[in-house]
Design a protein around this motif. Structure first.
Motif, PDB file in Angstrom:
ATOM      1  N   VAL A  13      47.723  47.310  17.586  1.00  0.00           N
ATOM      2  CA  VAL A  13      48.486  46.110  17.253  1.00  0.00           C
ATOM      3  C   VAL A  13      47.507  45.017  16.842  1.00  0.00           C
ATOM      4  N   LEU A  14      47.682  44.529  15.626  1.00  0.00           N
ATOM      5  CA  LEU A  14      46.853  43.453  15.093  1.00  0.00           C
ATOM      6  C   LEU A  14      47.643  42.157  15.178  1.00  0.00           C
ATOM      7  N   LYS A  19      48.348  40.774   5.195  1.00  0.00           N
ATOM      8  CA  LYS A  19      48.061  40.251   3.864  1.00  0.00           C
ATOM      9  C   LYS A  19      49.076  40.801   2.871  1.00  0.00           C
ATOM     10  N   ASP A  20      49.331  40.026   1.845  1.00  0.00           N
ATOM     11  CA  ASP A  20      50.214  40.508   0.791  1.00  0.00           C
ATOM     12  C   ASP A  20      49.620  41.757   0.157  1.00  0.00           C
ATOM     13  N   GLY A  21      50.483  42.727  -0.159  1.00  0.00           N
ATOM     14  CA  GLY A  21      49.981  43.970  -0.726  1.00  0.00           C
ATOM     15  C   GLY A  21      49.428  44.847   0.380  1.00  0.00           C
ATOM     16  N   TYR A  25      42.647  45.606   6.976  1.00  0.00           N
ATOM     17  CA  TYR A  25      42.534  46.120   8.346  1.00  0.00           C
ATOM     18  C   TYR A  25      43.463  47.316   8.540  1.00  0.00           C
ATOM     19  N   VAL A  26      44.696  47.169   8.079  1.00  0.00           N
ATOM     20  CA  VAL A  26      45.666  48.259   8.204  1.00  0.00           C
ATOM     21  C   VAL A  26      45.179  49.482   7.436  1.00  0.00           C
ATOM     22  N   CYS A  38      51.015  44.944  12.372  1.00  0.00           N
ATOM     23  CA  CYS A  38      50.678  43.525  12.400  1.00  0.00           C
ATOM     24  C   CYS A  38      51.808  42.715  13.038  1.00  0.00           C
ATOM     25  N   ILE A  39      51.452  41.839  13.959  1.00  0.00           N
ATOM     26  CA  ILE A  39      52.398  40.897  14.545  1.00  0.00           C
ATOM     27  C   ILE A  39      51.832  39.492  14.361  1.00  0.00           C
TER      28      ILE A  39
END
Length: 224
Positions: A13-14, A19-21, A25-26, A38-39
């Motif tokens: 869990v980040l 980020k857009d697109g 990290y993911v 992402c949260i």
């Protein structure tokens, strides 16, 4: 913890906005077999843009600028986009002749896209940037423009004051907790097991989630 050999795909869990697109990290985490979620934990509200706009229209009054966050750059971008012709014809080159001191690569990239000449790409924190400012600032008779957030640390202002370097700080954004942290975290826990890892990107992110963990009886000790 992830165990590729047994087919288990661990979850990370980040606590950040994606980020857009494609979020880097993911992308990197999923490339090694982890499931990244992402949260968002922070919400940013711009303020005092009229004060910043007046400052940007008077580059001759400043010896340079300090940008320690991407949000500060975004506040400038908003003003530039509202007055693109004036910026390109009158102010862009005048600011480009002045040093803009930045913290880190992401802030550096964002500032350079707006046409600024930056220093500090490899600085990872305010302390490292101060060394660059002290050695890179040629004109110390005029103040440095310092757009910042409401939670900014006093490291840079205190050190500049002690060194006799004038500056003008303008609070251009306010950081608050994202109102959807609890619902998103609760939904995540209902959909899957306790995450293997949690990643925080700021002290504020930790502060804003602490009480929610307690409220949801989140077993933090089971997560790295």
């Amino acid at each position: 913890m992830a165990d590729a050999a047994h087919g288990k795909k661990g979850t990370v869990v980040l606590f950040k906005a994606a980020k857009d697109g494609t979020d880097q990290y993911v992308q990197e985490l999923e490339a090694i077999g982890l499931n990244a979620v992402c949260i968002p934990v922070l919400r940013f509200t711009m303020r005092n843009l009229e004060i910043l706009e007046r400052a940007l229209k008077c580059p001759e009054l400043y010896s340079g600028m300090i940008l320690t966050s991407q949000r500060a750059v975004e506040s400038i971008q908003v003003l530039i986009q509202a007055n693109v012709e004036d910026w390109n014809s009158t102010y862009r080159e005048r600011w480009r002749s002045l040093p803009v001191f930045v913290v880190g690569g992401a802030t550096c990239d964002a500032a350079e896209k707006l046409g600024f000449s930056t220093q500090g790409r490899d600085s990872g924190n305010s302390e490292a940037l101060l060394t660059i400012i002290m050695t890179g600032l040629k004109d110390k008779s005029k103040p440095l423009l310092f757009p910042c957030g409401n939670l900014r640390k006093e490291t840079i202002p205190k050190s500049l004051t002690e060194a006799g370097i004038p500056f003008k700080d303008v609070c251009v954004y306010e950081t608050t907790a994202d109102p959807n942290i609890e619902s998103r975290l609760s939904a995540l826990l209902q959909e899957q097991d306790i995450p293997d890892f949690m990643v925080f990107y700021s002290p504020s992110g930790v502060t804003y989630t602490h009480d929610i963990f307690n409220k949801l009886n989140f077993p933090i000790a089971k997560t790295k």
